[in-house]
Design an enzyme around this catalytic site. Structure first.
Site, PDB file in Angstrom:
ATOM      1  N   HIS A  81       2.529  -9.492  15.361  1.00 43.91           N
ATOM      2  CA  HIS A  81       2.349  -8.119  15.388  1.00 43.91           C
ATOM      3  C   HIS A  81       2.260  -7.533  16.733  1.00 43.91           C
ATOM      4  CE1 HIS A  81       1.677  -7.950  10.731  1.00 43.91           C
ATOM      5  NE2 HIS A  81       2.294  -6.955  11.106  1.00 43.91           N
ATOM      6  N   ARG A  89       0.769  -1.277  -0.071  1.00 44.63           N
ATOM      7  CA  ARG A  89       0.023  -0.014  -0.048  1.00 44.63           C
ATOM      8  C   ARG A  89       0.973   1.429  -0.110  1.00 44.63           C
ATOM      9  NH1 ARG A  89      -1.412   2.990   4.106  1.00 44.63           N
ATOM     10  NH2 ARG A  89      -0.719   1.428   5.645  1.00 44.63           N
TER      11      ARG A  89
HETATM   12  N1  PCA Z   1       5.334  -3.733   9.804  1.00 45.71           N
HETATM   13  C1  PCA Z   1       5.224  -3.892   8.574  1.00 45.71           C
HETATM   14  C2  PCA Z   1       6.580  -4.326   7.976  1.00 45.71           C
HETATM   15  C3  PCA Z   1       7.483  -4.024   8.757  1.00 45.71           C
HETATM   16  C4  PCA Z   1       6.996  -3.796  10.313  1.00 45.71           C
HETATM   17  O1  PCA Z   1       7.213  -3.575  11.038  1.00 45.71           O
HETATM   18  C5  PCA Z   1       4.124  -5.054   8.127  1.00 45.71           C
HETATM   19  O2  PCA Z   1       3.213  -5.043   9.029  1.00 45.71           O
HETATM   20  O3  PCA Z   1       4.057  -5.756   7.125  1.00 45.71           O
END
Ligand code: PCA
Length: 190
Positions: free
Chosen positions: A166, A91
């Site tokens: 995440h 994106r």
């Molecule tokens: N988040 C991005 C890529 C690097 C990061 O820390 C992602 O969620 O793809």
């Protein structure tokens, strides 16, 4: 010294930001958790290259398990990922200006690969400890998903389990709070 080794990766900043909470949190993790001695590596936020470097680190370190971390804007919990998709979409451009549009990661590869660490169990362990933790059903299509897919495909058929987690960007949690939640998750995998 602990017998088992856990490779933990985080990312460099991207999207014009100065810090990436995934690396801040990785750096804040202790050197040993549960049965594991941690080895930490920082990855560039670049399609293909980040996955290749993660795989290179796995070959070099020969860990017993792998957890890759990335930050996600707009979320307030630490979220173990259930699945990686065989697709890239940027994106925004990555740190080398690439913004693929629905490009296959692995020609002939599976459409999706499931985490081989217990993502749901880790999310539940974080929540049970009174910290923000939720299972995520999509790692997106940016560099994080790219790394998760490439690493899972590389480790297929091996004994080494892997998940991507995440963590909140944007100051929703401090690096220490994220590290505390990740510690609970890592302790839960035994
Ligand atoms: N988040 C991005 C890529 C690097 C990061 O820390 C992602 O969620 O793809």
């Amino acid at each position: 010294m602990k017998e088992k080794t856990l490779l933990v990766t985080g990312f460099e900043p991207f999207g014009g930001k100065d810090i990436n909470m995934s690396w801040e949190a990785a750096a804040a993790l202790p050197e040993e958790i549960g049965a594991y001695r941690l080895v930490k590596r920082k990855l560039p936020t670049v399609f293909r290259k980040a996955g290749a470097l993660a795989i290179g680190a796995i070959e070099e370190i020969k860990p017993d398990a792998v957890i890759c971390l990335g930050e996600a804007g707009g979320q307030s919990a630490v979220t173990p990922e259930l699945v990686a998709l065989n697709l890239r979409f940027g994106r925004i451009p990555d740190n080398e200006g690439q913004a693929p549009r629905d490009e296959v990661i692995s020609e002939g590869g599976e459409n999706a690969l499931f985490s081989t660490l217990p993502a749901r169990k880790m999310a539940e362990a974080i929540a049970a400890a009174g910290k923000p933790g939720e299972l995520s059903l999509s790692a997106g299509l940016f560099v994080c998903n790219d790394v998760m897919y490439q690493v899972l495909e590389h480790l297929k058929g091996s004994e080494v389990p892997m998940d991507f987690i995440h963590v909140p960007a944007d100051g929703e949690m401090t690096a220490e709070e994220i590290a505390a939640a990740l510690t609970v998750a890592i302790e839960s995998i035994g």
